[in-house]
Design an enzyme around this catalytic site. Sequence first.
Site, PDB file in Angstrom:
ATOM      1  N   ARG A  61      23.599 -11.807 -26.129  1.00 53.25           N
ATOM      2  CA  ARG A  61      21.678 -11.560 -25.820  1.00 53.25           C
ATOM      3  C   ARG A  61      21.600 -11.197 -24.286  1.00 53.25           C
ATOM      4  O   ARG A  61      22.300 -12.476 -23.156  1.00 53.25           O
ATOM      5  CB  ARG A  61      20.469 -12.133 -25.564  1.00 53.25           C
ATOM      6  CG  ARG A  61      19.179 -12.840 -26.007  1.00 53.25           C
ATOM      7  CD  ARG A  61      18.290 -13.751 -25.899  1.00 53.25           C
ATOM      8  NE  ARG A  61      17.080 -13.326 -25.185  1.00 53.25           N
ATOM      9  CZ  ARG A  61      16.823 -14.558 -24.759  1.00 53.25           C
ATOM     10  NH1 ARG A  61      17.020 -14.817 -24.365  1.00 53.25           N
ATOM     11  NH2 ARG A  61      15.624 -13.380 -23.436  1.00 53.25           N
ATOM     12  N   HIS A 110      13.782  -9.990 -17.569  1.00 56.13           N
ATOM     13  CA  HIS A 110      14.023 -11.861 -17.823  1.00 56.13           C
ATOM     14  C   HIS A 110      12.988 -12.484 -16.510  1.00 56.13           C
ATOM     15  O   HIS A 110      14.439 -12.916 -15.474  1.00 56.13           O
ATOM     16  CB  HIS A 110      15.686 -12.458 -18.528  1.00 56.13           C
ATOM     17  CG  HIS A 110      15.196 -13.588 -18.557  1.00 56.13           C
ATOM     18  ND1 HIS A 110      16.174 -13.761 -19.823  1.00 56.13           N
ATOM     19  CD2 HIS A 110      15.718 -14.729 -18.477  1.00 56.13           C
ATOM     20  CE1 HIS A 110      16.460 -15.030 -19.694  1.00 56.13           C
ATOM     21  NE2 HIS A 110      15.289 -15.455 -18.522  1.00 56.13           N
ATOM     22  N   ASN A 169      12.952 -19.120 -28.704  1.00 58.60           N
ATOM     23  CA  ASN A 169      13.764 -19.962 -27.443  1.00 58.60           C
ATOM     24  C   ASN A 169      13.941 -21.384 -27.742  1.00 58.60           C
ATOM     25  O   ASN A 169      12.122 -22.100 -27.348  1.00 58.60           O
ATOM     26  CB  ASN A 169      13.862 -19.823 -26.291  1.00 58.60           C
ATOM     27  CG  ASN A 169      13.708 -18.692 -25.515  1.00 58.60           C
ATOM     28  OD1 ASN A 169      14.203 -18.016 -26.843  1.00 58.60           O
ATOM     29  ND2 ASN A 169      13.961 -17.875 -24.271  1.00 58.60           N
ATOM     30  N   TYR A 195      14.125 -25.516 -27.082  1.00 62.60           N
ATOM     31  CA  TYR A 195      15.300 -26.669 -26.316  1.00 62.60           C
ATOM     32  C   TYR A 195      15.152 -28.025 -26.776  1.00 62.60           C
ATOM     33  O   TYR A 195      15.176 -28.864 -27.033  1.00 62.60           O
ATOM     34  CB  TYR A 195      14.881 -26.563 -24.315  1.00 62.60           C
ATOM     35  CG  TYR A 195      15.336 -25.725 -24.279  1.00 62.60           C
ATOM     36  CD1 TYR A 195      17.112 -25.677 -23.804  1.00 62.60           C
ATOM     37  CD2 TYR A 195      14.935 -23.979 -23.833  1.00 62.60           C
ATOM     38  CE1 TYR A 195      17.768 -24.272 -23.240  1.00 62.60           C
ATOM     39  CE2 TYR A 195      15.623 -23.073 -23.971  1.00 62.60           C
ATOM     40  CZ  TYR A 195      16.722 -22.759 -23.469  1.00 62.60           C
ATOM     41  OH  TYR A 195      17.883 -22.208 -22.912  1.00 62.60           O
ATOM     42  N   GLU A 216      10.436 -14.998 -22.393  1.00 65.74           N
ATOM     43  CA  GLU A 216       9.631 -16.281 -21.974  1.00 65.74           C
ATOM     44  C   GLU A 216       8.386 -16.075 -21.443  1.00 65.74           C
ATOM     45  O   GLU A 216       7.698 -16.422 -19.725  1.00 65.74           O
ATOM     46  CB  GLU A 216      10.109 -17.578 -21.157  1.00 65.74           C
ATOM     47  CG  GLU A 216      11.386 -18.292 -22.777  1.00 65.74           C
ATOM     48  CD  GLU A 216      11.482 -18.939 -22.247  1.00 65.74           C
ATOM     49  OE1 GLU A 216      11.382 -19.614 -21.073  1.00 65.74           O
ATOM     50  OE2 GLU A 216      11.676 -19.899 -23.012  1.00 65.74           O
ATOM     51  N   GLU A 241      17.030 -18.736 -27.488  1.00 67.13           N
ATOM     52  CA  GLU A 241      18.230 -19.675 -26.745  1.00 67.13           C
ATOM     53  C   GLU A 241      18.110 -21.054 -27.024  1.00 67.13           C
ATOM     54  O   GLU A 241      17.141 -21.531 -28.162  1.00 67.13           O
ATOM     55  CB  GLU A 241      17.407 -19.552 -25.282  1.00 67.13           C
ATOM     56  CG  GLU A 241      17.574 -18.516 -24.807  1.00 67.13           C
ATOM     57  CD  GLU A 241      16.410 -18.363 -23.113  1.00 67.13           C
ATOM     58  OE1 GLU A 241      16.326 -20.110 -22.755  1.00 67.13           O
ATOM     59  OE2 GLU A 241      16.383 -17.605 -22.318  1.00 67.13           O
TER      60      GLU A 241
HETATM   61  C1  FCB Z   1      15.020 -20.625 -20.430  1.00 72.23           C
HETATM   62  C2  FCB Z   1      15.468 -19.691 -19.755  1.00 72.23           C
HETATM   63  C3  FCB Z   1      16.066 -20.352 -19.466  1.00 72.23           C
HETATM   64  C4  FCB Z   1      17.179 -20.772 -18.887  1.00 72.23           C
HETATM   65  C5  FCB Z   1      17.734 -21.727 -20.014  1.00 72.23           C
HETATM   66  C6  FCB Z   1      17.660 -23.520 -19.402  1.00 72.23           C
HETATM   67  O1  FCB Z   1      14.141 -21.413 -20.329  1.00 72.23           O
HETATM   68  O2  FCB Z   1      14.691 -18.735 -20.499  1.00 72.23           O
HETATM   69  O3  FCB Z   1      16.139 -18.760 -18.517  1.00 72.23           O
HETATM   70  O4  FCB Z   1      16.590 -21.076 -17.774  1.00 72.23           O
HETATM   71  O5  FCB Z   1      15.989 -22.011 -19.548  1.00 72.23           O
END
Ligand code: FCB
Length: 494
Positions: free
Chosen positions: A114, A158, A328, A330, A203, A396
């Site tokens: 990607r 992006h 994405n 985290y 995002e 992500e």
């Molecule tokens: C996400 C972004 C990516 C990177 C990660 C850590 O929000 O899409 O570009 O910064 O966080």
Amino acid sequence: MLGAGAAASVSGLSLGCSKSSARGVSPRRDGIAQFSATTAANFPKGFFWGTATASYQIEGAWKEDGKGESIWDRFSHTPGKIKNGDTGDTACDSYHRWREDIALMKAMNMNSYRFSIAWPRVQPAGSGAANAKGMDYYSRLVDALLEAHIRPFVTLFHWDLPQALEDAGGWPNRDTASRFADYVQIMAQALGDRVSDWMIFNEPDAFVDLGYLEGEHAPGHTSLLDFLKATHVVNLAQGAGFRALKATRPGSRVGTAFSMSPCEPATDSEADKVAAERAHAVTNLWFLDTAMNGRYPEALTFLPERAMGIKSGDMEKIKTPLDFIGINLYYRTIASAPGAVERAAHFQQWLFPVKMDGGQVGPKTDIGWEVWPKALYDIVTRITKDYNRPVIEITESGCSYNDGPDSSGVIRDQRRIEYHRQYLAALARAIAEGADVRGYHAWSLLDNFEWAEGYSQRFGLAYVDFKTEKRTLKESGKWYGKVAEKNGITATTS
Ligand code: FCB
């Protein structure tokens, strides 16, 4: 409020999040132990194992071969905006070292990559004819990926908007949606014979929120009105981009990579539960439900249609059900209802009466984000249920740990192995329960320019020595290569 990469923070003045909220809380192991370290799991046949990057974060060559200035060039060149005065001028120099990058992917047995296109490399001022040299770069990259049996998985935007378009009003300006559709058509024409899988945006909530409301990211605005207008123009652009791609390449598969985070109520109170649903609507659905169902989710106390610039017929244009939902992910978000005094003090809290924070139980990565594997399980199962089992790609997930080479040059980043193993175990469980997930893309292939954090946060599976640009696979990269080879995680952690 909105970024997934953007860690939730409680701020009276903002609607929500800051991309780096490091809060000192004693870490316990619960977060990472949610999925037992002895879990083994196989993934569906043909699963895509990949890494993710973004143009501004890795390419460098910021004004080479006719590339135009982007808002991130301008922002990073503005004193005080980026930690340590870092810029993406050179970054990982992937504009010149992309062959080395592909070699790393091959060494890790990847079958998907990607990456994003820098719009100003292709259209230096955001409109008009394509810049052949910029286009050639992406064309060569795509050819080399295909030769290496790696799927090119392309993000069209992006965050590096051409500065000329920002000067004309940026995302709050309705005309930007038409410029974007033209650009998408150019890319579909140029690469669509070889690229089948596209993401329109990365995002959208993060760049609209952090760029136009909170000012932490380019172009650095702090305006609620700009935020509301940009929301709607970006939704229009998503619809227009989708249609432009399909018109040029009817067989293409088109989605967006959304920043997502499951939103949990801080307590069992009714008020916190309502706040959590509001947080979910704004964090996860603000640019998704628009495309899938042609409506804004119930995130705000009322929809300020006029301030957002919504015109009759817009929602029909925006409704473009995506072929897949990119996630994405985290960490999780904890939501609570603000008190009356807090609400009265800030107009934004009146429009969006929610306080959001990162979780404080699991261990923290070096950027301060809580490790909470269950977050991936929770969001994938909820999206699966609420959108009738859509195709999902994990676009992500990853962690910042700043481990460097030891005396023998080995980068022993065991915590990154743990992170991906646990998140993959969580994903495997969601798949076993029926989610249709096609791929997982670790953020990131390389240590790179982490936006306002500059080079202070290392997310890569490969270590980059920014003095020499030398790349070295970390232990996590070697481990991830084995996972891809076996199409699954085994019961041991190394
Ligand atoms: C996400 C972004 C990516 C990177 C990660 C850590 O929000 O899409 O570009 O910064 O966080």
